[in-house]
Design an enzyme around this catalytic site. Structure first.
Site, mmCIF file in Angstrom:
data_model
loop_
_atom_site.group_PDB
_atom_site.id
_atom_site.type_symbol
_atom_site.label_atom_id
_atom_site.label_comp_id
_atom_site.label_asym_id
_atom_site.label_seq_id
_atom_site.Cartn_x
_atom_site.Cartn_y
_atom_site.Cartn_z
ATOM 1 N N TYR A 59 3.498 -53.396 -39.772
ATOM 2 C CA TYR A 59 2.954 -54.305 -38.749
ATOM 3 C C TYR A 59 4.007 -54.666 -37.688
ATOM 4 O O TYR A 59 3.684 -54.827 -36.510
ATOM 5 C CB TYR A 59 2.358 -55.556 -39.415
ATOM 6 C CG TYR A 59 1.076 -55.230 -40.138
ATOM 7 C CD1 TYR A 59 1.057 -54.992 -41.507
ATOM 8 C CD2 TYR A 59 -0.121 -55.055 -39.431
ATOM 9 C CE1 TYR A 59 -0.110 -54.628 -42.166
ATOM 10 C CE2 TYR A 59 -1.288 -54.697 -40.070
ATOM 11 C CZ TYR A 59 -1.279 -54.470 -41.435
ATOM 12 O OH TYR A 59 -2.432 -54.091 -42.071
ATOM 13 N N ASP A 97 -4.831 -55.772 -31.563
ATOM 14 C CA ASP A 97 -3.970 -55.814 -30.367
ATOM 15 C C ASP A 97 -4.463 -56.933 -29.447
ATOM 16 O O ASP A 97 -5.530 -57.503 -29.649
ATOM 17 C CB ASP A 97 -3.954 -54.439 -29.648
ATOM 18 C CG ASP A 97 -5.326 -54.015 -29.118
ATOM 19 O OD1 ASP A 97 -5.789 -52.918 -29.469
ATOM 20 O OD2 ASP A 97 -5.931 -54.798 -28.347
ATOM 21 N N HIS A 112 -10.691 -59.019 -37.412
ATOM 22 C CA HIS A 112 -9.698 -58.477 -38.352
ATOM 23 C C HIS A 112 -8.324 -59.086 -38.129
ATOM 24 O O HIS A 112 -7.320 -58.559 -38.607
ATOM 25 C CB HIS A 112 -9.625 -56.946 -38.229
ATOM 26 C CG HIS A 112 -10.859 -56.267 -38.739
ATOM 27 N ND1 HIS A 112 -11.133 -54.942 -38.477
ATOM 28 C CD2 HIS A 112 -11.897 -56.721 -39.483
ATOM 29 C CE1 HIS A 112 -12.286 -54.607 -39.056
ATOM 30 N NE2 HIS A 112 -12.777 -55.681 -39.655
ATOM 31 N N CYS A 139 8.550 -70.226 -41.532
ATOM 32 C CA CYS A 139 7.289 -70.712 -40.934
ATOM 33 C C CYS A 139 7.655 -71.852 -39.976
ATOM 34 O O CYS A 139 8.414 -72.759 -40.343
ATOM 35 C CB CYS A 139 6.383 -71.244 -42.051
ATOM 36 S SG CYS A 139 5.003 -72.235 -41.441
ATOM 37 N N ASN A 204 -19.093 -44.304 -27.030
ATOM 38 C CA ASN A 204 -18.075 -43.769 -27.935
ATOM 39 C C ASN A 204 -17.703 -42.345 -27.546
ATOM 40 O O ASN A 204 -18.513 -41.630 -26.942
ATOM 41 C CB ASN A 204 -18.588 -43.800 -29.384
ATOM 42 C CG ASN A 204 -17.449 -43.910 -30.374
ATOM 43 O OD1 ASN A 204 -16.597 -44.786 -30.286
ATOM 44 N ND2 ASN A 204 -17.417 -42.979 -31.330
ATOM 45 N N LEU A 205 -16.483 -41.944 -27.950
ATOM 46 C CA LEU A 205 -16.033 -40.588 -27.580
ATOM 47 C C LEU A 205 -16.894 -39.518 -28.246
ATOM 48 O O LEU A 205 -17.159 -38.458 -27.697
ATOM 49 C CB LEU A 205 -14.561 -40.403 -28.000
ATOM 50 C CG LEU A 205 -13.866 -39.136 -27.486
ATOM 51 C CD1 LEU A 205 -13.785 -39.166 -25.963
ATOM 52 C CD2 LEU A 205 -12.473 -38.991 -28.073
ATOM 53 N N ALA A 222 -13.855 -44.294 -23.109
ATOM 54 C CA ALA A 222 -14.136 -45.701 -22.786
ATOM 55 C C ALA A 222 -13.796 -46.032 -21.330
ATOM 56 O O ALA A 222 -14.518 -46.786 -20.668
ATOM 57 C CB ALA A 222 -13.355 -46.608 -23.730
HETATM 58 N N1 APR Z 1 -13.004 -43.683 -25.767
HETATM 59 C C1 APR Z 1 -14.028 -44.051 -26.576
HETATM 60 N N2 APR Z 1 -14.025 -43.888 -27.911
HETATM 61 C C2 APR Z 1 -12.922 -43.341 -28.453
HETATM 62 C C3 APR Z 1 -11.810 -42.919 -27.686
HETATM 63 C C4 APR Z 1 -11.879 -43.127 -26.281
HETATM 64 N N3 APR Z 1 -10.881 -42.769 -25.471
HETATM 65 N N4 APR Z 1 -10.877 -42.387 -28.523
HETATM 66 C C5 APR Z 1 -11.391 -42.472 -29.758
HETATM 67 N N5 APR Z 1 -12.629 -43.026 -29.727
HETATM 68 C C6 APR Z 1 -13.526 -43.307 -30.847
HETATM 69 C C7 APR Z 1 -13.490 -42.251 -31.929
HETATM 70 O O1 APR Z 1 -14.467 -41.244 -31.656
HETATM 71 C C8 APR Z 1 -13.865 -43.050 -33.171
HETATM 72 O O2 APR Z 1 -15.270 -43.060 -33.367
HETATM 73 O O3 APR Z 1 -13.068 -44.491 -31.459
HETATM 74 C C9 APR Z 1 -13.405 -44.472 -32.846
HETATM 75 C C10 APR Z 1 -12.181 -44.909 -33.643
HETATM 76 O O4 APR Z 1 -12.556 -44.962 -34.989
HETATM 77 P P1 APR Z 1 -11.512 -45.516 -36.073
HETATM 78 O O5 APR Z 1 -10.210 -44.811 -35.904
HETATM 79 O O6 APR Z 1 -12.211 -45.469 -37.392
HETATM 80 O O7 APR Z 1 -11.264 -47.028 -35.641
HETATM 81 P P2 APR Z 1 -12.235 -48.271 -35.877
HETATM 82 O O8 APR Z 1 -13.666 -47.847 -35.828
HETATM 83 O O9 APR Z 1 -11.801 -49.332 -34.957
HETATM 84 O O10 APR Z 1 -11.857 -48.716 -37.378
HETATM 85 C C11 APR Z 1 -12.472 -49.893 -37.847
HETATM 86 O O11 APR Z 1 -11.141 -49.827 -39.836
HETATM 87 O O12 APR Z 1 -9.186 -49.347 -40.821
HETATM 88 C C12 APR Z 1 -9.955 -50.387 -40.372
HETATM 89 O O13 APR Z 1 -9.138 -52.460 -39.691
HETATM 90 C C13 APR Z 1 -9.256 -51.131 -39.275
HETATM 91 O O14 APR Z 1 -10.317 -52.278 -37.450
HETATM 92 C C14 APR Z 1 -10.200 -51.024 -38.103
HETATM 93 C C15 APR Z 1 -11.524 -50.635 -38.743
#
Ligand code: APR
Length: 236
Positions: A59, A97, A112, A139, A204-205, A222
């Site tokens: 982290y 973030d 989260h 702390c 989504n991508l 995005a």
């Molecule tokens: N524009 C749009 N979508 C995108 C882009 C982009 N440039 N790049 C990647 N993606 C999409 C991918 O296609 C994928 O479906 O973003 C998604 C990312 O998926 P993950 O890596 O699984 O991330 P997320 O869905 O945020 O994970 C959810 O899982 O591990 C835990 O706590 C962690 O908050 C996280 C949660």
């Protein structure tokens, strides 16, 4: 499908994909975070118990990386929408973030947690954390050196779910941006929205695990999809 002009109350779920073009790794794509650091080593209470130094390192590295990344056009467009929208609007982000804030959004829930917060295991207080936790800083409230990242680990309960479901209950539109739909309860919000008769849109991508639940899905980056969608919403 409702006309955009009928939309008053919007809930937006975001995931790692909205920050990808700012240079922050996603989790499940090729070369993603969970390939480099297995979840069971860095993102569970048991991992922290077993090897706190490794968890702090994971982290601390991600917190430090925030200093060298910037919000992208998708964050900035949502910031514009948040400021211009006089109806209810809530950004529910899975991301830890601070790019939504730096992109100008205000109405945000970090379900989260946040990299820039620390939680004290002695007094339970949260504090702003810009630096590293590996050297066990005290702390700011109780001075005990028992701070952990204020991030929700697997097996823990995401934050403010009551507020999220309340916002969903009065929403007309649910939009999911940049998430794989792999992790609950976030991934279940679209099903809740459908049950409530709310219009649903996915940006989504690529197709996600939850795409079939959405009224419509737009595939692309995005930084292309979000500004276009925000212009549509504000124009109507
Ligand atoms: N524009 C749009 N979508 C995108 C882009 C982009 N440039 N790049 C990647 N993606 C999409 C991918 O296609 C994928 O479906 O973003 C998604 C990312 O998926 P993950 O890596 O699984 O991330 P997320 O869905 O945020 O994970 C959810 O899982 O591990 C835990 O706590 C962690 O908050 C996280 C949660």
């Amino acid at each position: 499908m409702r006309e955009m002009s009928d939309i008053r109350n919007i809930v937006i779920l975001t995931g790692a994909g909205i920050s990808a073009e700012s240079g922050i790794d996603t989790f499940r794509e090729k070369g993603g975070l969970w390939e480099k650091y297995p979840i069971e080593d860095v993102a569970t209470p048991e991992a922290f118990e077993r090897n706190p130094d490794l968890v702090h390192h994971f982290y601390d590295q991600r917190r430090k990386a925030l200093l060298s990344v910037k919000p992208n056009k998708a964050h900035q467009s949502l910031g514009c929408l948040d400021r211009a929208w006089d109806g209810n609007l809530l950004i529910v982000t899975q991301n830890v973030d601070d790019l939504h804030e730096r992109g100008g959004a205000r109405r945000i829930i970090h379900m989260h947690g946040e990299l820039k917060k620390a939680l004290c295991l002695s007094c339970g207080m949260r504090s702003l954390m810009e630096g590293a936790l590996a050297h066990r800083p005290p702390c700011p409230v109780c001075k005990a050196s028992t701070l952990r990242p204020d991030v929700v680990w697997f097996g823990e309960v995401p934050y403010k779910m009551d507020k999220i479901y309340q916002a969903l209950a009065r929403a007309d539109l649910f939009v999911s941006i940049g998430t794989s739909g792999a992790v609950y309860p976030a991934a279940g919000l679209v099903q809740e929205a459908r049950t409530l008769g709310i219009q649903t849109l996915e940006l989504n991508l690529q197709k996600s695990d939850g795409s079939h639940w959405f009224d419509s899905s737009r595939l692309g980056r995005a930084t292309d999809l979000v500004p276009d969608w925000v212009s549509e919403v504000l124009r109507d």
